[in-house]
Design a protein around this motif. Structure first.
Motif, PDB file in Angstrom:
ATOM      1  N   UNK A  16      24.098   3.887 -43.729  1.00 46.02           N
ATOM      2  CA  UNK A  16      25.220   4.626 -44.313  1.00 46.02           C
ATOM      3  C   UNK A  16      26.513   4.411 -43.533  1.00 46.02           C
ATOM      4  N   UNK A  17      26.401   4.255 -42.220  1.00 45.76           N
ATOM      5  CA  UNK A  17      27.589   4.078 -41.391  1.00 45.76           C
ATOM      6  C   UNK A  17      28.343   2.796 -41.686  1.00 45.76           C
ATOM      7  N   UNK A  18      27.681   1.829 -42.309  1.00 42.58           N
ATOM      8  CA  UNK A  18      28.322   0.552 -42.606  1.00 42.58           C
ATOM      9  C   UNK A  18      28.978   0.539 -43.987  1.00 42.58           C
ATOM     10  N   UNK A  19      29.025   1.690 -44.625  1.00 45.67           N
ATOM     11  CA  UNK A  19      29.675   1.795 -45.944  1.00 45.67           C
ATOM     12  C   UNK A  19      31.069   2.412 -45.863  1.00 45.67           C
ATOM     13  N   UNK A  20      31.331   3.152 -44.778  1.00 43.94           N
ATOM     14  CA  UNK A  20      32.629   3.836 -44.669  1.00 43.94           C
ATOM     15  C   UNK A  20      33.797   2.844 -44.694  1.00 43.94           C
ATOM     16  N   UNK A  21      33.705   1.814 -43.857  1.00 49.20           N
ATOM     17  CA  UNK A  21      34.792   0.852 -43.756  1.00 49.20           C
ATOM     18  C   UNK A  21      35.154   0.191 -45.076  1.00 49.20           C
ATOM     19  N   UNK A  22      34.168  -0.381 -45.799  1.00 49.70           N
ATOM     20  CA  UNK A  22      34.483  -1.015 -47.077  1.00 49.70           C
ATOM     21  C   UNK A  22      35.135  -0.080 -48.090  1.00 49.70           C
ATOM     22  N   UNK A  23      34.605   1.137 -48.230  1.00 48.82           N
ATOM     23  CA  UNK A  23      35.191   2.051 -49.211  1.00 48.82           C
ATOM     24  C   UNK A  23      36.593   2.482 -48.805  1.00 48.82           C
ATOM     25  N   UNK A  24      36.837   2.650 -47.502  1.00 49.19           N
ATOM     26  CA  UNK A  24      38.190   2.979 -47.050  1.00 49.19           C
ATOM     27  C   UNK A  24      39.125   1.800 -47.304  1.00 49.19           C
ATOM     28  N   UNK A  25      38.639   0.599 -47.077  1.00 46.94           N
ATOM     29  CA  UNK A  25      39.435  -0.615 -47.313  1.00 46.94           C
ATOM     30  C   UNK A  25      39.850  -0.703 -48.783  1.00 46.94           C
ATOM     31  N   UNK A  26      38.893  -0.474 -49.693  1.00 49.76           N
ATOM     32  CA  UNK A  26      39.199  -0.523 -51.132  1.00 49.76           C
ATOM     33  C   UNK A  26      40.223   0.547 -51.498  1.00 49.76           C
ATOM     34  N   UNK A  27      40.107   1.723 -50.867  1.00 51.59           N
ATOM     35  CA  UNK A  27      41.041   2.813 -51.152  1.00 51.59           C
ATOM     36  C   UNK A  27      42.460   2.420 -50.750  1.00 51.59           C
ATOM     37  N   UNK A  28      42.593   1.807 -49.581  1.00 49.48           N
ATOM     38  CA  UNK A  28      43.905   1.366 -49.121  1.00 49.48           C
ATOM     39  C   UNK A  28      44.447   0.246 -50.012  1.00 49.48           C
ATOM     40  N   UNK A  29      43.576  -0.674 -50.421  1.00 49.51           N
ATOM     41  CA  UNK A  29      43.998  -1.765 -51.291  1.00 49.51           C
ATOM     42  C   UNK A  29      44.535  -1.251 -52.627  1.00 49.51           C
ATOM     43  N   UNK A  30      43.932  -0.170 -53.121  1.00 49.24           N
ATOM     44  CA  UNK A  30      44.356   0.379 -54.411  1.00 49.24           C
ATOM     45  C   UNK A  30      45.788   0.898 -54.350  1.00 49.24           C
TER      46      UNK A  30
END
Length: 359
Positions: free
Chosen positions: A71-85
């Motif tokens: 689960x800890x390796x999912x935070x970064x990608x989802x935050x990255x997508x949020x910033x990209x949006x």
């Protein structure tokens, strides 16, 4: 500690409820479902933490060790997508974004043999091999989160010229929360005497995410509104009309889009206006993403080259370069988006038309 545990339980359930509400209300919007997943995963991780440090883990040991490392390796990608949006007006998840989950998949493959062990054997194995098998995964998780923290700060700073002040404040606030939580978990990973001490990490993150979640749930339009507001801008409709005319002149008469490193900052210098004024004009008046606008003109230019018999000896890569694109992949993606076909098919179709006309 018991008071903290009760507080974490209530807060985690609330976070899950709020993140679910955000997702189901605006599941088609990248801004919404990315932050919903980010907070939802964290709420779920808190429940896993409470389970692992309570008597439930003794009564029902079947799930110990299952839902933590991955689960800890999912935070970064989802935050990255949020910033990209926000930064690039991205609203859809693409296949190439799946590369962000490679680390998650690798870690899962590395520990799947441990997770598949029967409960007692798995617990014994994790106790005996904790330092050489489990701790490296903890270190990897902390490093992974830290790298994404640096990445989101970097892209925000790099693109700050085209963002309004309140969007920058929002993104930096999220980034700072994420960095602080990452530093806390990194410190605890190195120096904590036991898993129970991680309660303070969850307590900090819980409060931060709970506040953000409350804002998003009580005002679902927040993510939409924050992108539209330019609190420091004095531009009115007539100003944006004039800026658009200047932009059109540079694109149509000067072909500025052929510059392969064209940015809003460079365009602003050419027009002698502020970068955020260019960004606001695109967002509120032209109603088109800057990159899409540039690529659209590049694609139209490339279409002329692909139809010109003088360029038949040019490879597709050369056409892409001549049209202002940096590489073939970006060219193909933009061309397909704006024409619903590939450059090669477009060229071949026009060759057939020329032959038919000659016939």
């Amino acid at each position: 500690m018991s008071t903290i545990r009760y507080f974490l339980l209530i807060q985690s359930l609330t976070i899950l409820f709020i993140s679910g509400g955000i997702f189901f209300k605006h599941s088609k919007k990248l801004k919404s479902w990315t932050i919903a997943f980010f907070s939802g995963i964290f709420g779920l991780e808190i429940l896993v933490f409470l389970y692992g440090t309570s008597k439930l883990s003794v009564v029902y040991p079947q799930f110990l060790g299952w839902f933590y490392f991955d689960m800890g390796f999912l935070y970064g990608p989802f935050l990255w997508f949020h910033f990209q949006s926000f930064i690039h007006d991205k609203n859809k998840y693409s296949k190439i974004d799946g590369l962000h989950f490679i680390t998650f998949i690798i870690i899962y493959i590395l520990i799947i043999d441990i997770l598949m062990l029967p409960s007692e054997e798995r617990l014994q194995y994790m106790r005996e091999r904790f330092m050489d098998q489990i701790m490296p995964i903890n270190y990897a998780r902390a490093i992974h989160q830290l790298l994404y923290a640096i990445a989101v700060i970097y892209i925000t700073i790099k693109n700050r010229a085209k963002l309004s002040s309140n969007v920058i404040v929002y993104l930096f606030t999220l980034a700072i929360i994420y960095i602080c939580s990452t530093l806390i978990i990194s410190f605890l990973t190195l120096f904590a005497d036991g898993w129970r001490q991680f309660a303070y990490y969850y307590l900090f993150n819980n409060i931060m995410i709970f506040v953000v979640g409350i804002i998003l749930y009580t005002n679902p339009q927040f993510l939409k509104e924050i992108k539209k507001k330019y609190s420091n801008s004095t531009l009115d409709h007539d100003d944006m009309v004039q800026i658009q005319k200047k932009i059109n002149a540079l694109f149509i008469h000067d072909s500025i889009f052929l510059k392969n490193d064209l940015t809003i900052g460079y365009l602003a210098k050419e027009l002698n206006v502020k970068p955020y004024q260019i960004s606001q004009t695109f967002s509120e008046f032209i109603k088109e993403n800057f990159n899409d606008y540039v690529n659209k003109h590049r694609v139209m230019y490339s279409q002329k080259l692909l139809k010109d018999t003088a360029y038949n000896i040019y490879k597709i890569e050369a056409i892409a370069t001549e049209s202002g694109f940096n590489n073939k992949v970006t060219f193909y993606k933009a061309f397909t988006k704006h024409t619903a076909t590939t450059p090669s098919k477009y060229r071949n179709l026009n060759k057939k038309r020329v032959k038919n006309n000659l016939s």
